[in-house]
Enzyme design. Structure first.
Site, mmCIF file in Angstrom:
data_model
loop_
_atom_site.group_PDB
_atom_site.id
_atom_site.type_symbol
_atom_site.label_atom_id
_atom_site.label_comp_id
_atom_site.label_asym_id
_atom_site.label_seq_id
_atom_site.Cartn_x
_atom_site.Cartn_y
_atom_site.Cartn_z
ATOM 1 N N THR A 52 8.116 -2.220 7.409
ATOM 2 C CA THR A 52 7.459 -1.905 8.685
ATOM 3 C C THR A 52 6.724 -0.591 8.498
ATOM 4 O O THR A 52 7.237 0.328 7.844
ATOM 5 C CB THR A 52 8.455 -1.760 9.863
ATOM 6 N N GLU A 53 5.512 -0.504 9.059
ATOM 7 C CA GLU A 53 4.673 0.659 8.738
ATOM 8 C C GLU A 53 5.242 1.970 9.272
ATOM 9 O O GLU A 53 4.886 3.041 8.803
ATOM 10 C CB GLU A 53 3.226 0.456 9.199
ATOM 11 N N ASN A 54 6.143 1.893 10.244
ATOM 12 C CA ASN A 54 6.720 3.139 10.746
ATOM 13 C C ASN A 54 7.863 3.648 9.868
ATOM 14 O O ASN A 54 8.470 4.659 10.201
ATOM 15 C CB ASN A 54 7.168 2.997 12.197
#
Lengths: 228, 229
Positions: A52-54
Site C-alpha cells: 500500500t502506498e502509505n
C-alpha cells in the site's frame, strides 16, 4: 443483447479474473473500488505481496478489531502479514517508481486504444488530485485496469482517444471489464477473452476503441466460478 | 528558536505560538493516519491564518488539518490529493484558495530534496500528461524526466510514536508516512508523540529521525483521533 448483470457479479467477475494474472511472489498495489476486491480472489497456493502506498509491504486482511494505526490507502484498517514491513512514503514511492512492483490495479474513467489511461480529473467537476496514481502507472511493471465496460449512463469507457486529462501515457498492459479482457501487445489493443453470453458484435456496440481480436479468443476465465 | 540538546517539552498551545500568520507549514499524515492531531487542533484553536499548507492531502472537512482549510486559515495548499475534503474543492472553485497538486511520489521527493540539500529531483512521473505543462523536462539516455524543485517550510508538525529528550523519534504502524521526510525540511520541527523517554531509553538501532532535527516535543492529547492513531 448484452447479458444483464448485478453490480456484485460485475465487480467480483472483474476482480476474480485479475487475481488469476498473478504469480507466486508478485508484489502488487491495489487501488480503491473494484481493485480492492482482487485480494479476495487470489488462487490457493499463490502468495501475492500486497503493497500500500502509505507504507505497507505485506498488507493483510482487515483485522477483527480496528487499530487506526494500521490503515490502507483508502483508510480501511488492515493487518500486516507475518514477514511484512512498514516503510515511509519516500521509500514506498521509491519502490513504486523504481520498478519493484510487478503490478498495479487501478480503476479508470477512460482507457484508449493506445494504452493511455485517464482516472484522476474531470475538468470543470472535481479536482481530487492524482494522489499516487501517476507514480504507480509510471513505475509498476504491469498496469492493470479494472473497470466497468461503460459509464453508468452507458457511454463507452474504452475509447479511441482519451478526452480527459491523462494519468499516464501508453502505460496500460491489461484491461478487464465485465464483458471482456483486452491485453496491449506491442502497442496494440488485443481482445483475448470474452464473457459468456456476449457476442463479438455486442462487444463492438459498447466499445469505441478499435482493437484486434486474438486468433486464440476464448471465454473469459473465472466466469464459470460464479455462484449464480 | 535555538536547537538545544535537551528538547523542550511544551503543551500544544504553547508550541503552536511559534507559528506566525503567513507561515508555510508541513503537516505529516496520509488520509486520517499519522497526523499530529493535538498540534493541529491547537493551531485551529489559535486561528493562525494565511498559512501555506504542505501536506499529502487535506484530510476531511472536520478532521485534522482539514479543519485549517475549512475554517479559512489556509491561503495555499500543496498536496497530492484533496478529494476527501469538500471545503478544499469549494474554496478552490470560489477562487479563495490556491491549490498546487503534485503526484504523491514527486511530492515526497520534493520535500526530501528540500531537507537534504538537493537542487531538485528528476522523475518520469507525469511525463506525457498535463502535469508536464510549465515544467522543465530533461532527457537522459533517451528517457524524459520532469524536474521537480525542492520544497521547504517554516515549520513542520510531525507525528512520532516515542521520543527521547534528545528528540530522537521512532514511528508506529502506518503513521510514519511523510513524517520522517518533513522532519528534515523545515526550520522549526515540532513533534507530537505518545511518550517521551529519558535519553538512552530508545535503542539507537530503532531511531528513524535523529533528534538533531527536532526542536520541540509535545505529548499527544486525548481527542478522538489523537488517542486512537
Amino acid at each position: 443483447m448484452l447479458p444483464v448483470l448485478s453490480e456484485e457479479v460485475v465487480r467480483h467477475r472483474i476482480a476474480r479474473r485479475i487475481a488469476m494474472e498473478f504469480e507466486d511472489g508478485d508484489v502488487v498495489n491495489l487501488g480503491i473500488g473494484i481493485p480492492t476486491l482482487v485480494s479476495d480472489h487470489i488462487p490457493e497456493g499463490v502468495r501475492v505481496i500486497f503493497q500500500t502506498e502509505n507504507g505497507v509491504v505485506g498488507a493483510g486482511p482487515k483485522p477483527p478489531e480496528d487499530d487506526l494505526r494500521f490503515i490502507g490507502a483508502g483508510g480501511r484498517c488492515l493487518s500486516v502479514i507475518p514477514g511484512g514491513a512498514l516503510i515511509a512514503s519516500d521509500f514506498s514511492f521509491g519502490l513504486i517508481r523504481g520498478g519493484h512492483l510487478d503490478a498495479t490495479v487501478l480503476g479508470a474513467l477512460q482507457v484508449d486504444q493506445e494504452g493511455n489511461l485517464a482516472n484522476w480529473w474531470i475538468p470543470g467537476k472535481l479536482v481530487p488530485g492524482m494522489g499516487g496514481a501517476m507514480d504507480l502507472v509510471t513505475g509498476a511493471k504491469h498496469v492493470i485496469v479494472a473497470t466497468t465496460h461503460t459509464t453508468k449512463k452507458g457511454q463507452p469507457k474504452l475509447v479511441k482517444k482519451c478526452s480527459l486529462p491523462l494519468t499516464g501515457a501508453k502505460v496500460v498492459s491489461l484491461v478487464v471489464t465485465e464483458y471482456a479482457l483486452f491485453r496491449f501487445v506491442d502497442g496494440q489493443m488485443v481482445l483475448e477473452e470474452i464473457a459468456p453470453g456476449v457476442t463479438e458484435e455486442d462487444l463492438k456496440g459498447v466499445t469505441e476503441a478499435e482493437y484486434v481480436t486474438s486468433s486464440n479468443l476464448s471465454i473469459m476465465k473465472g466466469c464459470d466460478e460464479e455462484q449464480n | 528558536m535555538p536547537t538545544k540538546v535537551i528538547k523542550p517539552v511544551m503543551s500544544a498551545e504553547e508550541a503552536v505560538k511559534h507559528i506566525k500568520p503567513g507561515s508555510s507549514v508541513m503537516i505529516g499524515g496520509f488520509n486520517y493516519g499519522g497526523i499530529p492531531y493535538t498540534l493541529v487542533e491547537a493551531l485551529v484553536e489559535a486561528g493562525t491564518s494565511d498559512l501555506t499548507l504542505i501536506a499529502n492531502d487535506t484530510a476531511y472537512d472536520d478532521v485534522g488539518h482539514g479543519k485549517l482549510v475549512s475554517r479559512g486559515q489556509v491561503k495555499k495548499v500543496i498536496a497530492s490529493h484533496v478529494g476527501l475534503n469538500k471545503s478544499t474543492q469549494r474554496l478552490f472553485n470560489e477562487g479563495k484558495l490556491e491549490l498546487e497538486l503534485v503526484p504523491q511520489g514527486s511530492f515526497v521527493e520534493r520535500i526530501r530534496a528540500g531537507g537534504f540539500g538537493l537542487g531538485g529531483v528528476l522523475t518520469p512521473t507525469g511525463v506525457g500528461t498535463v502535469y508536464e505543462e510549465g515544467k522543465q523536462v530533461i532527457e537522459i539516455e533517451g528517457r524524459r524526466y520532469i524536474l521537480e524543485l525542492p520544497l521547504k517550510a517554516d515549520v513542520a508538525l510531525i507525528r512520532g510514536y516515542r521520543a527521547d529528550r534528545y528528540g530522537n523519534l521512532v514511528y508506529f504502524g502506518t503513521n510514519r508516512n511523510f513524517n520522517p521526510a518533513m522532519a528534515a525540511a523545515a526550520d522549526l520541527v515540532i513533534a507530537e508523540v505518545d511518550a517521551i523517554l529519558e535519553v538512552g531509553e530508545l535503542d539507537p538501532n530503532d531511531v528513524v529521525t535523529p533528534g538533531i532535527l527536532v526542536d520541540i516535543l509535545v505529548l499527544k492529547g486525548d481527542s478522538y483521533y489523537a488517542s486512537r492513531t
